[in-house]
Write a protein that holds these residues in place. Structure first.
Motif, PDB file in Angstrom:
ATOM      1  N   GLU A 148     -11.974 -55.568 -40.665  1.00 35.12           N
ATOM      2  CA  GLU A 148     -10.758 -55.261 -41.440  1.00 35.12           C
ATOM      3  C   GLU A 148      -9.522 -55.236 -40.542  1.00 35.12           C
ATOM      4  OE1 GLU A 148      -8.675 -51.477 -43.743  1.00 35.12           O
ATOM      5  OE2 GLU A 148     -10.737 -51.300 -43.059  1.00 35.12           O
ATOM      6  N   TYR A 149      -9.651 -54.653 -39.373  1.00 35.99           N
ATOM      7  CA  TYR A 149      -8.508 -54.526 -38.465  1.00 35.99           C
ATOM      8  C   TYR A 149      -8.125 -55.876 -37.872  1.00 35.99           C
ATOM      9  CZ  TYR A 149      -9.808 -49.733 -39.155  1.00 35.99           C
ATOM     10  OH  TYR A 149     -10.133 -48.538 -39.747  1.00 35.99           O
ATOM     11  N   LYS A 150      -9.133 -56.671 -37.523  1.00 34.17           N
ATOM     12  CA  LYS A 150      -8.866 -58.008 -36.986  1.00 34.17           C
ATOM     13  C   LYS A 150      -8.127 -58.863 -38.013  1.00 34.17           C
ATOM     14  CE  LYS A 150     -11.995 -60.086 -34.425  1.00 34.17           C
ATOM     15  NZ  LYS A 150     -13.284 -60.618 -33.950  1.00 34.17           N
ATOM     16  N   GLU A 151      -8.513 -58.744 -39.273  1.00 33.28           N
ATOM     17  CA  GLU A 151      -7.883 -59.528 -40.332  1.00 33.28           C
ATOM     18  C   GLU A 151      -6.475 -59.031 -40.643  1.00 33.28           C
ATOM     19  OE1 GLU A 151     -10.639 -59.349 -43.597  1.00 33.28           O
ATOM     20  OE2 GLU A 151     -12.041 -60.737 -42.623  1.00 33.28           O
ATOM     21  N   LYS A 152      -6.326 -57.730 -40.858  1.00 33.68           N
ATOM     22  CA  LYS A 152      -5.017 -57.180 -41.240  1.00 33.68           C
ATOM     23  C   LYS A 152      -4.002 -57.242 -40.109  1.00 33.68           C
ATOM     24  CE  LYS A 152      -5.834 -54.125 -45.071  1.00 33.68           C
ATOM     25  NZ  LYS A 152      -5.658 -52.806 -45.629  1.00 33.68           N
ATOM     26  N   LEU A 153      -4.461 -57.027 -38.886  1.00 30.20           N
ATOM     27  CA  LEU A 153      -3.537 -56.945 -37.760  1.00 30.20           C
ATOM     28  C   LEU A 153      -3.414 -58.254 -36.993  1.00 30.20           C
ATOM     29  CD1 LEU A 153      -4.584 -53.398 -36.532  1.00 30.20           C
ATOM     30  CD2 LEU A 153      -2.612 -54.023 -37.950  1.00 30.20           C
ATOM     31  N   ASP A 154      -4.240 -59.220 -37.313  1.00 24.15           N
ATOM     32  CA  ASP A 154      -4.157 -60.541 -36.706  1.00 24.15           C
ATOM     33  C   ASP A 154      -4.189 -60.469 -35.184  1.00 24.15           C
ATOM     34  OD1 ASP A 154      -4.009 -63.313 -36.735  1.00 24.15           O
ATOM     35  OD2 ASP A 154      -1.822 -63.332 -36.756  1.00 24.15           O
ATOM     36  N   PHE A 155      -5.263 -59.861 -34.665  1.00 28.38           N
ATOM     37  CA  PHE A 155      -5.439 -59.747 -33.220  1.00 28.38           C
ATOM     38  C   PHE A 155      -5.390 -61.117 -32.569  1.00 28.38           C
ATOM     39  CE2 PHE A 155      -8.378 -55.829 -33.780  1.00 28.38           C
ATOM     40  CZ  PHE A 155      -7.274 -55.015 -33.915  1.00 28.38           C
ATOM     41  N   GLY A 156      -5.030 -61.128 -31.306  1.00 31.23           N
ATOM     42  CA  GLY A 156      -5.057 -62.359 -30.527  1.00 31.23           C
ATOM     43  C   GLY A 156      -6.444 -62.585 -29.955  1.00 31.23           C
ATOM     44  N   LYS A 157      -6.494 -63.196 -28.807  1.00 27.03           N
ATOM     45  CA  LYS A 157      -7.762 -63.477 -28.136  1.00 27.03           C
ATOM     46  C   LYS A 157      -8.421 -62.174 -27.695  1.00 27.03           C
ATOM     47  CE  LYS A 157      -5.670 -67.596 -26.189  1.00 27.03           C
ATOM     48  NZ  LYS A 157      -5.145 -68.158 -24.965  1.00 27.03           N
ATOM     49  N   LYS A 158      -9.742 -62.223 -27.521  1.00 32.00           N
ATOM     50  CA  LYS A 158     -10.490 -61.034 -27.110  1.00 32.00           C
ATOM     51  C   LYS A 158     -10.052 -60.499 -25.752  1.00 32.00           C
ATOM     52  CE  LYS A 158     -14.886 -60.623 -29.256  1.00 32.00           C
ATOM     53  NZ  LYS A 158     -16.293 -60.471 -29.032  1.00 32.00           N
ATOM     54  N   ASP A 159      -9.516 -61.370 -24.903  1.00 35.87           N
ATOM     55  CA  ASP A 159      -9.137 -60.923 -23.564  1.00 35.87           C
ATOM     56  C   ASP A 159      -7.688 -60.453 -23.487  1.00 35.87           C
ATOM     57  OD1 ASP A 159      -8.116 -63.476 -23.932  1.00 35.87           O
ATOM     58  OD2 ASP A 159      -8.596 -64.155 -21.912  1.00 35.87           O
ATOM     59  N   GLU A 160      -7.056 -60.239 -24.642  1.00 34.99           N
ATOM     60  CA  GLU A 160      -5.680 -59.763 -24.673  1.00 34.99           C
ATOM     61  C   GLU A 160      -5.573 -58.455 -25.449  1.00 34.99           C
ATOM     62  OE1 GLU A 160      -3.607 -63.002 -26.565  1.00 34.99           O
ATOM     63  OE2 GLU A 160      -3.157 -63.904 -24.628  1.00 34.99           O
ATOM     64  N   PRO A 161      -4.855 -57.476 -24.898  1.00 39.93           N
ATOM     65  CA  PRO A 161      -4.615 -56.263 -25.682  1.00 39.93           C
ATOM     66  C   PRO A 161      -3.618 -56.569 -26.803  1.00 39.93           C
ATOM     67  CG  PRO A 161      -3.472 -56.144 -23.574  1.00 39.93           C
ATOM     68  CD  PRO A 161      -4.258 -57.408 -23.566  1.00 39.93           C
ATOM     69  N   TYR A 162      -3.750 -55.847 -27.884  1.00 41.04           N
ATOM     70  CA  TYR A 162      -2.859 -55.983 -29.036  1.00 41.04           C
ATOM     71  C   TYR A 162      -1.960 -54.749 -29.056  1.00 41.04           C
ATOM     72  CZ  TYR A 162      -1.417 -55.857 -33.952  1.00 41.04           C
ATOM     73  OH  TYR A 162      -0.684 -55.780 -35.113  1.00 41.04           O
ATOM     74  N   PHE A 163      -0.664 -54.958 -29.124  1.00 41.31           N
ATOM     75  CA  PHE A 163       0.294 -53.846 -29.155  1.00 41.31           C
ATOM     76  C   PHE A 163       0.953 -53.787 -30.522  1.00 41.31           C
ATOM     77  CE2 PHE A 163      -0.238 -54.589 -24.727  1.00 41.31           C
ATOM     78  CZ  PHE A 163      -0.160 -53.335 -24.167  1.00 41.31           C
ATOM     79  N   CYS A 164       1.143 -52.565 -30.973  1.00 42.90           N
ATOM     80  CA  CYS A 164       1.722 -52.346 -32.285  1.00 42.90           C
ATOM     81  C   CYS A 164       2.601 -51.098 -32.219  1.00 42.90           C
ATOM     82  CB  CYS A 164       0.567 -52.144 -33.262  1.00 42.90           C
ATOM     83  SG  CYS A 164       1.033 -51.911 -34.957  1.00 42.90           S
ATOM     84  N   VAL A 165       3.784 -51.188 -32.781  1.00 41.05           N
ATOM     85  CA  VAL A 165       4.650 -50.012 -32.889  1.00 41.05           C
ATOM     86  C   VAL A 165       4.717 -49.652 -34.366  1.00 41.05           C
ATOM     87  CG1 VAL A 165       6.959 -49.057 -32.564  1.00 41.05           C
ATOM     88  CG2 VAL A 165       6.012 -50.629 -30.858  1.00 41.05           C
ATOM     89  N   ILE A 166       4.367 -48.397 -34.649  1.00 36.23           N
ATOM     90  CA  ILE A 166       4.386 -47.880 -36.015  1.00 36.23           C
ATOM     91  C   ILE A 166       5.572 -46.934 -36.139  1.00 36.23           C
ATOM     92  CG2 ILE A 166       3.093 -46.543 -37.713  1.00 36.23           C
ATOM     93  CD1 ILE A 166       0.556 -47.313 -36.226  1.00 36.23           C
ATOM     94  N   ASP A 167       6.311 -47.051 -37.229  1.00 36.33           N
ATOM     95  CA  ASP A 167       7.449 -46.156 -37.417  1.00 36.33           C
ATOM     96  C   ASP A 167       6.978 -44.772 -37.859  1.00 36.33           C
ATOM     97  OD1 ASP A 167       7.024 -46.186 -40.204  1.00 36.33           O
ATOM     98  OD2 ASP A 167       8.720 -47.514 -40.605  1.00 36.33           O
ATOM     99  N   LYS A 168       7.914 -43.897 -38.112  1.00 37.57           N
ATOM    100  CA  LYS A 168       7.617 -42.507 -38.447  1.00 37.57           C
ATOM    101  C   LYS A 168       6.830 -42.355 -39.752  1.00 37.57           C
ATOM    102  CE  LYS A 168      11.736 -41.067 -36.027  1.00 37.57           C
ATOM    103  NZ  LYS A 168      12.988 -40.344 -36.018  1.00 37.57           N
ATOM    104  N   ASP A 169       6.826 -43.423 -40.577  1.00 32.43           N
ATOM    105  CA  ASP A 169       6.124 -43.394 -41.862  1.00 32.43           C
ATOM    106  C   ASP A 169       4.814 -44.181 -41.855  1.00 32.43           C
ATOM    107  OD1 ASP A 169       8.210 -41.884 -43.099  1.00 32.43           O
ATOM    108  OD2 ASP A 169       9.394 -43.732 -43.200  1.00 32.43           O
ATOM    109  N   GLY A 170       4.416 -44.703 -40.687  1.00 27.73           N
ATOM    110  CA  GLY A 170       3.160 -45.439 -40.583  1.00 27.73           C
ATOM    111  C   GLY A 170       3.280 -46.934 -40.838  1.00 27.73           C
ATOM    112  N   MET A 171       4.506 -47.434 -40.951  1.00 25.70           N
ATOM    113  CA  MET A 171       4.717 -48.860 -41.182  1.00 25.70           C
ATOM    114  C   MET A 171       4.862 -49.580 -39.833  1.00 25.70           C
ATOM    115  SD  MET A 171       4.674 -48.945 -44.454  1.00 25.70           S
ATOM    116  CE  MET A 171       5.352 -50.480 -44.991  1.00 25.70           C
ATOM    117  N   ILE A 172       4.328 -50.788 -39.767  1.00 21.94           N
ATOM    118  CA  ILE A 172       4.402 -51.560 -38.523  1.00 21.94           C
ATOM    119  C   ILE A 172       5.808 -52.110 -38.346  1.00 21.94           C
ATOM    120  CG2 ILE A 172       3.545 -53.594 -37.301  1.00 21.94           C
ATOM    121  CD1 ILE A 172       0.854 -53.155 -38.725  1.00 21.94           C
ATOM    122  N   LYS A 173       6.418 -51.785 -37.214  1.00 24.47           N
ATOM    123  CA  LYS A 173       7.759 -52.281 -36.874  1.00 24.47           C
ATOM    124  C   LYS A 173       7.701 -53.535 -36.020  1.00 24.47           C
ATOM    125  CE  LYS A 173      11.268 -49.790 -35.750  1.00 24.47           C
ATOM    126  NZ  LYS A 173      12.169 -48.857 -35.060  1.00 24.47           N
TER     127      LYS A 173
END
Length: 176
Positions: free
Chosen positions: A131-156
């Motif tokens: 579910e997370y790989k699909e919704k967040l569209d991760f990159g390659k397995k050898d790369e960390p995925y960075f995400c900034v979430i706002d104060k309400d839980g929405m991805i910025k």
């Protein structure tokens, strides 16, 4: 031709950083290395939250490139900085499949190799990662995925890859 290449490159950077922008971060339950139960994004509401998500040992090298700059920028309080960042930050380790069976050993390795001060910043999730790989569209397995979430839980903002100053600046801009 050069202008066309530059446009494609610039569009790619913008596309990477805003591909999930505006969607709510999917619910994730787990625990931190200090044994605190945590649910994301609910447990981080009220502040901007930086998430560094890894789901493969292959990520280790790329993650190492980020450790010092990201910790020094967002977690270590600098007495000379009059306006430090007031953010939540978690290194999210997704364990599934065979890694799920070795979770105790993986947690022990993190505890041993990481300063106790930062145990509250390492979040361990065990379960399906599809579910997370699909919704967040991760990159390659050898790369960390960075995400900034706002104060309400929405991805910025979101992106993948090894450290560079432009990506750190993107994180800083997203938490302002």
């Amino acid at each position: 031709m050069i202008k066309k290449i530059a446009f494609v490159f610039l569009f790619g950077i913008i596309n990477i950083s805003y591909s999930q922008k505006g969607i709510k971060f999917p619910q994730m339950q787990g625990k931190t290395l200090d044994k605190s139960e945590l649910q994301l994004p609910e447990g981080a509401l009220g502040k901007h939250t930086i998430l560094c998500i890894i789901y493969s040992q292959k990520t280790e090298k790329a993650l190492e490139s980020w450790m010092k700059p990201i910790v020094n920028t967002f977690l270590v309080k600098n007495p000379l900085d009059p306006e430090p960042y007031d953010v939540n930050m978690y290194f999210v380790v997704l364990l599934s499949g065979i890694k799920d069976l070795a979770s105790d050993a993986i947690e022990a390795k993190f505890r041993k190799n990481l300063d106790k001060t930062f145990h509250k910043n390492v979040f361990i999730y065990q379960g399906s990662i599809k579910e997370y790989k699909e919704k967040l569209d991760f990159g390659k397995k050898d790369e960390p995925y960075f995400c900034v979430i706002d104060k309400d839980g929405m991805i910025k903002s979101s992106f993948t890859g090894v450290y560079n100053t432009e990506k750190l600046e993107m994180l800083e801009e997203a938490v302002k």
